[in-house]
Every structure is written in structure tokens, then in C-alpha cells.
Motif scaffolding. Structure first.
Motif, PDB file in Angstrom:
ATOM      1  N   ALA A   1      48.154  41.050  48.597  1.00  0.00           N
ATOM      2  CA  ALA A   1      48.149  40.825  47.150  1.00  0.00           C
ATOM      3  C   ALA A   1      48.738  42.026  46.419  1.00  0.00           C
ATOM      4  O   ALA A   1      49.437  41.868  45.404  1.00  0.00           O
ATOM      5  N   ALA A   2      48.477  43.248  46.931  1.00  0.00           N
ATOM      6  CA  ALA A   2      49.048  44.442  46.320  1.00  0.00           C
ATOM      7  C   ALA A   2      50.568  44.450  46.466  1.00  0.00           C
ATOM      8  O   ALA A   2      51.294  44.888  45.565  1.00  0.00           O
ATOM      9  N   ALA A   3      51.069  43.985  47.604  1.00  0.00           N
ATOM     10  CA  ALA A   3      52.521  43.908  47.786  1.00  0.00           C
ATOM     11  C   ALA A   3      53.141  42.946  46.777  1.00  0.00           C
ATOM     12  O   ALA A   3      54.210  43.215  46.205  1.00  0.00           O
ATOM     13  N   ASP A   4      52.473  41.802  46.542  1.00  0.00           N
ATOM     14  CA  ASP A   4      52.970  40.864  45.530  1.00  0.00           C
ATOM     15  C   ASP A   4      52.948  41.490  44.145  1.00  0.00           C
ATOM     16  O   ASP A   4      53.865  41.287  43.335  1.00  0.00           O
ATOM     17  N   ALA A   5      51.898  42.260  43.852  1.00  0.00           N
ATOM     18  CA  ALA A   5      51.809  42.911  42.545  1.00  0.00           C
ATOM     19  C   ALA A   5      52.928  43.928  42.356  1.00  0.00           C
ATOM     20  O   ALA A   5      53.455  44.096  41.257  1.00  0.00           O
TER      21      ALA A   5
ATOM     22  N   MET B   1      55.918  43.927  39.408  1.00  0.00           N
ATOM     23  CA  MET B   1      55.896  45.014  38.430  1.00  0.00           C
ATOM     24  C   MET B   1      57.220  45.063  37.677  1.00  0.00           C
ATOM     25  O   MET B   1      58.293  44.905  38.269  1.00  0.00           O
ATOM     26  N   PRO B   2      57.187  45.252  36.351  1.00  0.00           N
ATOM     27  CA  PRO B   2      58.452  45.396  35.603  1.00  0.00           C
ATOM     28  C   PRO B   2      59.269  46.561  36.136  1.00  0.00           C
ATOM     29  O   PRO B   2      58.763  47.672  36.302  1.00  0.00           O
ATOM     30  N   VAL B   3      60.528  46.292  36.419  1.00  0.00           N
ATOM     31  CA  VAL B   3      61.364  47.309  37.054  1.00  0.00           C
ATOM     32  C   VAL B   3      61.705  48.438  36.092  1.00  0.00           C
ATOM     33  O   VAL B   3      62.146  49.516  36.524  1.00  0.00           O
ATOM     34  N   ARG B   4      61.491  48.245  34.815  1.00  0.00           N
ATOM     35  CA  ARG B   4      61.815  49.298  33.846  1.00  0.00           C
ATOM     36  C   ARG B   4      60.995  50.575  34.081  1.00  0.00           C
ATOM     37  O   ARG B   4      61.408  51.652  33.678  1.00  0.00           O
ATOM     38  N   TRP B   5      59.827  50.428  34.741  1.00  0.00           N
ATOM     39  CA  TRP B   5      59.009  51.621  34.980  1.00  0.00           C
ATOM     40  C   TRP B   5      59.671  52.566  35.985  1.00  0.00           C
ATOM     41  O   TRP B   5      59.324  53.751  36.051  1.00  0.00           O
ATOM     42  N   LEU B   6      60.638  52.044  36.748  1.00  0.00           N
ATOM     43  CA  LEU B   6      61.328  52.897  37.707  1.00  0.00           C
ATOM     44  C   LEU B   6      62.545  53.589  37.101  1.00  0.00           C
ATOM     45  O   LEU B   6      63.150  54.452  37.756  1.00  0.00           O
ATOM     46  N   HIS B   7      62.895  53.222  35.900  1.00  0.00           N
ATOM     47  CA  HIS B   7      64.083  53.776  35.252  1.00  0.00           C
ATOM     48  C   HIS B   7      63.729  55.065  34.523  1.00  0.00           C
ATOM     49  O   HIS B   7      62.590  55.250  34.071  1.00  0.00           O
TER      50      HIS B   7
ATOM     51  N   GLY C   1      63.416  42.222  34.042  1.00  0.00           N
ATOM     52  CA  GLY C   1      62.994  41.624  35.293  1.00  0.00           C
ATOM     53  C   GLY C   1      61.999  42.471  36.053  1.00  0.00           C
ATOM     54  O   GLY C   1      61.502  43.492  35.575  1.00  0.00           O
ATOM     55  N   SER C   2      61.707  41.988  37.259  1.00  0.00           N
ATOM     56  CA  SER C   2      60.688  42.634  38.092  1.00  0.00           C
ATOM     57  C   SER C   2      61.334  43.469  39.188  1.00  0.00           C
ATOM     58  O   SER C   2      62.548  43.405  39.425  1.00  0.00           O
ATOM     59  N   VAL C   3      60.493  44.227  39.869  1.00  0.00           N
ATOM     60  CA  VAL C   3      60.973  45.046  40.977  1.00  0.00           C
ATOM     61  C   VAL C   3      61.549  44.176  42.070  1.00  0.00           C
ATOM     62  O   VAL C   3      62.606  44.475  42.654  1.00  0.00           O
ATOM     63  N   GLY C   4      60.849  43.081  42.384  1.00  0.00           N
ATOM     64  CA  GLY C   4      61.323  42.207  43.445  1.00  0.00           C
ATOM     65  C   GLY C   4      62.678  41.609  43.151  1.00  0.00           C
ATOM     66  O   GLY C   4      63.563  41.538  44.020  1.00  0.00           O
ATOM     67  N   GLN C   5      62.878  41.153  41.899  1.00  0.00           N
ATOM     68  CA  GLN C   5      64.155  40.541  41.543  1.00  0.00           C
ATOM     69  C   GLN C   5      65.282  41.561  41.579  1.00  0.00           C
ATOM     70  O   GLN C   5      66.339  41.339  42.179  1.00  0.00           O
ATOM     71  N   CYS C   6      65.070  42.703  40.925  1.00  0.00           N
ATOM     72  CA  CYS C   6      66.135  43.695  40.779  1.00  0.00           C
ATOM     73  C   CYS C   6      66.516  44.307  42.120  1.00  0.00           C
ATOM     74  O   CYS C   6      67.691  44.365  42.482  1.00  0.00           O
TER      75      CYS C   6
END
Length: 813
Positions: free
Chosen positions: A128-132, A136-142, A191-196
Motif C-alpha cells: 500500500a505504501a508503494a501505491d501511495a 504522490m504528486p510529482v511536483r514535490w520532487l521538483h 500528475g503523479s510520480v507513477g505517471q511521470c
């Protein structure tokens, strides 16, 4: 001067001043501190690893191995490797970081799980943590997310590392994936981390691949946990007590908790002004990231850095571990078990132990890096000398170590090798392991390698194999010692917390055949139970007076000097001269030295002491080796035995000293003295009969030149002691034996030291013995306590066919 010229002049002065400062600093580094930095450079290019040396084996007199070294495989964990490269551990720490981040800033992603993740938690939470994470919004990694640089870098590291684990080879590392992400997105993407990241990695089924990789990692941990079992000793924090145990997952959670507590403690210590230079540097580094951090965010950054620093050390998971299962599973499979490694450990094993299961306490203990006071005549610890390092190799020339730097490095190597070698050594801490440390300790091996600037090994400069220590063969018989320990424990049970010791040796060679003492454990002033390691066979206990066991030596001196001639006051049972009492059964009888010995009459020997005077009393003990000065005293090889001496107390008069008060004599020396009385030749005690293939011959006994008639008188009187004298209730009359008991009042008359010493067979002596119960209750005498304990030993010897063959107690009479 125009404004432009003024600016140019100021700029010129600034550049010149900067050049002067830079030149001064370069001069300081290149000239003033050249030696320091040259040595540091050489040390950075080289690494030295100590190779453990096995200690020698200790055997008893019949070849039974008592202590030996063995090499074991141990499973170790460098937590840093697990956290960075195992997906479940990375998810756990990312979830914890997000929780800590939410506590210090209002702008942060949500945690990955509703409750904190744990290694021992169900696998469904990790999935479940992996799905979360993927949601996660990918903007937090920018870089435009608004997070401080240091905090954002931690978040990016976990996110890119977890996702990159399923990369199909498009990006060689997580950092290259992060670079590609930054290059592709100048502005914060939607978008999300998974998508990007899925699009960036050209991974159409990122979620399925991530879950498959996570399941495989959890299965690997389960496979290792099944082999290790559920009895791992869990790491404890400084505040926990007891010895908790559990499986591998519980062990990982416990270690994680311990590291977290230690990191917080370091931060708190710095806040209290107890921090070191490194902590201050971490604080300055934290402030340099992201400009203005809040105090709470700054503490989080420093706590993370402290935690990461603690994770670099390897932790022992379990050991020993079997080679064909655990070792074969882990070695060479770092991708499946990141951070786990198999090391080799040397430990002391005791195949034969005391009846209680503990190693024989006179063996002593071995500790790594034990700091001990060594005697001046004792060899120092042996380490390989820095030999063969006269000329740099071709590779060293290529990394530009000049001759001056080379010589500086060699000098520092010699000094550091001594210090680090001492820490790597396994030394005897006490007992025989310490006394024979120079023989048992081997020579450490060393492996020195030359590394390039990337830290990779380029060449093995030197390899010296470790040398094993020498084996030692003792004279002690472990089987006999077991019988003595059981007898002392059985007899001591009658007196509660009894302290007693017993020794038995060969009257001709001085070979110590048995040496034992109780209690096995004691409690210190803080209520902690410890092994009782004081060898009271070789050291006298508190208020150590031997009492009447020294009377045979006084009687012989009286016979030789004629002091027994003339009239002696008859014993009436009252106090002699109002000071010294006597409770013997020889009342109203004609005084004689033989009867006085048999019945241990204090009145008779007090008068004899007055006639011998101080010089005669000392001469009586010195003749049999029971009194020695520091100048002429010599210890047996391998045995720390106390020098027999007088207790310097003015209240002990000559008549007190003649009946055994005021002397400090260990039971082992008394057994040697009785051997001299039995044979006319006093042996020197021998504990070590051989080292490796070399035999250590017993020292020739000292001829005492005893008068045959006088010695026969003493022996005849002692032969009557177990029949009609003070040992008549001991049960020793079943054997042909000569003994003398002693009962010395201690603790102001509230307790007794109960002694017995003698030899057997009486007419053809083979073995001498001495036994003492220290501070037994008032009213317990030597014949009742020590005499019965000796009788129990003789009973066990005759009941054991092996011991009966080794120690014939009746032959020759």
C-alpha cells in the motif's frame, strides 16, 4: 580623484589583499603543515586490515581441552546498505521522513501509510505504501516545490531510488534518472510520480513491476529469517533492560529504534552544549541548505545526518551461523540482501566446563583490546613490523607519493600500528589467560592495500599471515577438580553463602592436580550477580589467619631447638594469661608435643611460642616456605599466587602468632609446606607442564634436612588426629592419612576460618592437600567443615574408576 578611479583603486587593493591572504594560506599548507597533510594523504591512499590470530589451546594434565579458539562465521548488517537498496526499507524510511517533515513544515506530501511502517508489519502495508508513492504528486520532487534544498534532496533520493529499482536499463543509476527528470521538466510538472517517471522510464507497467520487486525482496527477507529463527538477541537502547529476543524482522525494528534513539541523544547533547566539532559542522551545513530553515526543520536535518553517520558501522546480527545455509544464501547475493555480509569471528570456546556449566574460573577470560598492566619482564604484544616498505612501488610512484611523504607515512604507520593493533588484539583479562598471555597470544596478521582516489583497491602492498599462539598443557586434572567443586558445594550448602577453597598436589613434583573454590557467583554492591573469580586457593581471603594448621611447624622447631624441654603449664580449658582461650579435650594430662598436636592445645603452643620468641616462630615458617621476603620470593610460572607474609598488626603477640594468628598464607603454600613435612623435601608448585612440544620439567625439591626422629614424632601425632584428635568427626579415619586442623576466630570472634591440611598415604606420601572454609558460623571447626569436604572428595575419587587409578589413596601403608 574621479569616482571610477576610486573604485578601481579599492578593487585593486582588495584583489592584492586577497592574493596575500591566499598566498599566506598556501604557504601554511605547503610548508608549515606539510608533514601533517603529507601523512594524511598517504593514510588516505592506504588501508590496513588486521588479521586475527588464534590463541593457543589449554589442556589439562590428561589431554582434555579446556580452552581453545575457533573461527566462526557471523552475519553482519550495515544498515546504510539495507536502507538505501532494499525497497521495503526505503519505503519504511520514506514514510518516516514524510511524517517528520509534516511535523516541521506545513508544505509537505502526505505519509505513505495510515500507521507507521515496520519491518515486522504485514506485507500488505508495504504494498500500500508503494501505491501511495506512485500516487504522490510529482511536483514535490521538483526544485520548485517550495521545500528546502536539503529536505527535498532526501525526498528525491528515496523516490528515485525506489522507482529506479525496476528500471529496465534505460538509466544506469537513480541519480541519472533524477538528472533526466530535471532536464525534462523545467517547471513543476502535473500528475503523479507513477505517471511521470513511468513515461520517463518508458515503463508501461510500473506499478506491477514495483509490486513484483517488493514481493521478491520481502520473500528474500523471509527466507533468511526462517534460517535464523526466532531467538536473535535484539539490539537494546541504553534505557532498556533484560535480554529480548525475536526474529530477523523484530531485530531490524529493534536496531532501527536503537539508531533513532542514539541520533536523538546526539542532537540533544549538542543542544545542551556537549556536542563536538562535528556536530557544529553539521549545524552549519544544515543552515547552508535551503537558506532559512526553521529551528525544527534544522533539527530534523541534523538528526538525519547523525542517523546516517551511525548507520555506517556494521552490526552483528547472529553468530555463529552455518556455512551451508546462511553463508551460502548471503555471500555473493548483495542484490538480494543489501547491507548483509558474512564476517569471520574468533572466539574462545570451552569444551570442558565446571559442573555448573561455566568455564573453569582459574582459566580466566579473554577480551578484545583489554588494557592490562604488563610486568616489565613480560613480552609486549606482537604485531607485524612495517618491514618490506623501504621503497615505494611503481603504482605508488604513479600516484605521486614522493620520498619525503613516504618516510613520514612509515613513521606514522609504526606508531598507529601499535595503537590499532592493541585494539584488535584478544588478550587474557585475568587468570591463566592473563598469566600465560605472552605464550598463548599469537601474532596478528596484516593486509595493507593501496587505493586510488576513488577508494578502489589497486594493489596489495603487504600481506602477513597471522601466527597462532602456543598450546599449553597444565598439570591440573579437570576430572579431579570437578570432584572437588562438587564436594565443596555439598559441604558449603550447610553454611549458606559459603566461601571455601581446596588444593591437591603431588608431594614429590609439586604438580597441582586440583584447584577449586566456591562460591561460583557473588553479588556486588549494586546487586549484580557476577562470577566469583578470586582464586582463594592461591590468595588468602579477608582476615586470612590459618590458625592451628601451622602448629606442626612450630612443634618441629621446638623439637630442633629443644624448646619443648622443661615444664609446661597444664591445660585447664581457661584462658592462658587471661588472653588466649583453649577448648581442646586434652585437659589435666601431662604436657607433651605429640598430645598437644593431636588435640591442638592452644595453651601448650602459646607457651612454646613464648619460648621460641619472634625469631624462632618466623624461622619455623621460613624453613617450610611459609614465610618469604619480597627479595627471595619467586612465583610459579603461570600462577599468580600470593607471597606468604606476616600481617603487620602490633596486637598479635608471639603466643598468638605461634597458634596461627597474624599470618597471610595461601592454601597452596600450606600444601607445599605439608609436602616438605611428609617427605623432608619441599616441592615448588608447578602448574604448566609443557608449552607446545616442549616439556617444562618440575623444579628439584628443596631438601629441608629434617631430623628423622623429630619428623617421625610430628607425623605420628598427625596420624592420630583423624582417629582421636580434632578431626575424629570428619570421616577421614577411613584412609591412612596425616592431617592437622585449624580454627581461627575472625570478625571479632563471630566467625571462624575452618582449615585442614595433610597428606596421604601416611607412610608413603603421594598427595598433599589443604582445604579452608572462610568465615563459617561460630562453632564450626576445621575438622567438621573442611575435614568432611576432603572426605567427600576421597569418596568421589574411589567411586570413580578413572580417578581411583590416577590417585591411589591407600597403597603403600
Amino acid at each position: 580623484m574621479s569616482r571610477a578611479r576610486l573604485r578601481l583603486a579599492v578593487l585593486s587593493f582588495a584583489v592584492a589583499g586577497g592574493g596575500i591572504v591566499l598566498g599566506a594560506r598556501l604557504f601554511e599548507l605547503q610548508v608549515s603543515e606539510a608533514a601533517v597533510w603529507s601523512a594524511a594523504r598517504g593514510d588516505n591512499l592506504r588501508r590496513r586490515h588486521w588479521l586475527p590470530a588464534l590463541r593457543g589451546t589449554i589442556e589439562d594434565g590428561y589431554g582434555v581441552v579446556l580452552a581453545t579458539d575457533e573461527s566462526l562465521f557471523v552475519l553482519q548488517l550495515t544498515y546504510r546498505g539495507l536502507r538505501r537498496r532494499h525497497m521495503s526499507a526505503s519505503l519504511l524510511h520514506l514514510d518516516r521522513f514524510l511524517r517528520d517533515l509534516a511535523a516541521v513544515t506545513d508544505q509537505s506530501p502526505d505519509p505513505l501509510a495510515a500507521v507507521p511502517l515496520a519491518f515486522a508489519g504485514p506485507p500488505a502495508r508495504a504494498h500500500a505504501a508503494a501505491d501511495a508513492l506512485l500516487a504522490m504528486p510529482v511536483r514535490w520532487l521538483h526544485r520548485g516545490s517550495g521545500l528546502a534544498k536539503r529536505l527535498r534532496s532526501v525526498l528525491r533520493f528515496y523516490a528515485f531510488s525506489i522507482v529506479h529499482a525496476v528500471d529496465a536499463g534505460r538509466h544506469p543509476s537513480a541519480s541519472s534518472l533524477a538528472v533526466a527528470f530535471d532536464a525534462a521538466h523545467v517547471d513543476p510538472p502535473p500528475g503523479s510520480v507513477g505517471q511521470c517517471l513511468g513515461d520517463l522510464m518508458a515503463q508501461n507497467s510500473l506499478r506491477e513491476a514495483l509490486h513484483a520487486h517488493l514481493s521478491a525482496g520481502l520473500a528474500d527477507l523471509d527466507r533468511l529469517a526462517a534460517l535464523l529463527g526466532n531467538e536473535l538477541a535484539l539490539p537494546r537502547s541504553t534505557t532498556e533492560t533484560g535480554e529480548p529476543r525475536g526474529g530477523l524482522r523484530q531485530w531490524l525494528d529493534a536496531l532501527d529504534g536503537r539508531l533513532r534513539v542514539r541520533a536523538r541523544a546526539r542532537v540533544a547533547a549538542r543542544g545542551n552544549g556537549d556536542g563536538d566539532a562535528r556536530s557544529g559542522a553539521l549545524m552549519r551545513l544544515a543552515r547552508s541548505y535551503g537558506g532559512s530553515l526553521s529551528e525544527a526543520a534544522n533539527d530534523l536535518v541534523v538528526r538525519l545526518d547523525e542517523r546516517f553517520a551511525l548507520e555506517k558501522a556494521p552490526f552483528r546480527v547472529a553468530g555463529p551461523v552455518p556455512f551451508d545455509t546462511v553463508v551460502a544464501l548471503v555471500v555473493g547475493r548483495s542484490e538480494h540482501y543489501p547491507g548483509f555480509s558474512v564476517g569471520e569471528e574468533v572466539r574462545r570456546r570451552h569444551p570442558r566446563t565446571e559442573p555448573s556449566g561455566m568455564p573453569y574460573r582459574w582459566l580466566g577470560a579473554v577480551r578484545a583490546g583489554a588494557a592490562l598492566q604488563r610486568r616489565d619482564d613480560e613480552p609486549r604484544f606482537l604485531i607485524p613490523a612495517p618491514e618490506g616498505l623501504d621503497e615505494p612501488s611503481a603504482l605508488e610512484r604513479r600516484v605521486h607519493i614522493d620520498d619525503h611523504e613516504w618516510q613520514l607515512w612509515k613513521q606514522q604507520l609504526e606508531e598507529r600500528a601499535r595503537r590499532s593493533g592493541q585494539l584488535a588484539a584478544r588478550r587474557g583479562f585475568d587468570g591463566l589467560e592473563r598469566e600465560l598471555d605472552s605464550v598463548l597470544t599469537g601474532r596478528l596478521g596484516i593486509r595493507e592495500v593501496l587505493r586510488d582516489r576513488g577508494g578502489n583497491e589497486r594493489e596489495v602492498v603487504r600481506h602477513v599471515d597471522a601466527q597462532r599462539g602456543q598450546d599449553v598443557r597444565l598439570t591440573i586434572d579437570a576430572r579431579l577438580t570437578d570432584a572437588m567443586l562438587k564436594a565443596l558445594a555439598e559441604q558449603g550448602a550447610e553454611y549458606g553463602e559459603a566461601k571455601a577453597s581446596m588444593v591437591l598436589l603431588d608431594v614429590h613434583t609439586g604438580d597441582v592436580r586440583g584447584m577449586a573454590w566456591i562460591p561460583e557467583r557473588t553479588t556486588n554492591e549494586r546487586g549484580i550477580s557476577l562470577q566469583f573469580r578470586i582464586n582463594t586457593s592461591a590468595r588468602s581471603w579477608y582476615t586470612p589467619y590459618p590458625g592451628s594448621v601451622i602448629k606442626p611447624f612450630m612443634a618441629y622447631e621446638g623439637l630442633v631447638t629443644g624448646a619443648v624441654s622443661g615444664d609446661f603449664k597444664e591445660c585447664t580449658g581457661s584462658r592462658y594469661r587471661g588472653v588466649l582461650g583453649c577448648g581442646c579435650r586434652w585437659k589435666g594430662q601431662t604436657p607433651s608435643v605429640a598430645n598437644a598436636l593431636t588435640f591442638s592445645c592452644n595453651t601448650y603452643f602459646a607457651q612454646l611460642g613464648e619460648r621460641l620468641q619472634e625469631a624462632g616462630v618466623r624461622r619455623a615458617l621460613t624453613r617450610f616456605g611459609l614465610l618469604a621476603t619480597s627479595a627471595d620470593y619467586e612465583r610459579p610460572f603461570g600462577l599468580r599466587i600470593e607471597r606468604p607474609s606476616a600481617v603487620p598488626k602490633s596486637r598479635w603477640s608471639t603466643m598468638h602468632r605461634a597458634i596461627g594468628y597474624g599470618w597471610r598464607i595461601a592454601p597452596l603454600w600450606l600444601a607445599c609446606g605439608y609436602s616438605g613435612l611428609a617427605t623432608g623435601r619441599r616441592p615448588f608448585p608447578r602448574l604448566v607442564q609443557g608449552v607446545d612440544d616442549h616439556d617444562i620439567a618440575p623444579r628439584p625439591p628443596t631438601d629441608l634436612g629434617l631430623d628423622a626422629a623429630h619428623a617421625a614424632t610430628i607425623r605420628a601425632a598427625m596420624a592420630r588426629v583423624p582417629k582421636v584428635g580434632t578431626a575424629r568427626k570428619s570421616g577421614l579415619s577411613r584412609w591412612p592419612i596425616c592431617v592437622k586442623t585449624g580454627t581461627a576466630e575472625v570478625n571479632y570472634g563471630n566467625a571462624n576460618n575452618a582449615w585442614i591440611a595433610g597428606w596421604l598415604p601416611a607412610r608413603a606420601p603421594r598427595f598433599a592437600f589443604c582445604c579452608v572454609f572462610w568465615q563459617v558460623p561460630k562453632g564450626v571447626h576445621g575438622g567438621a567443615a573442611s575435614g568432611r569436604a576432603v572426605a567427600r572428595v576421597f569418596e568421589r575419587i574411589e567411586a570413580d574408576p578413572v580417578l581411583a587409578a590416577r590417585y591411589p589413596l591407600r597403597g603403600g601403608d
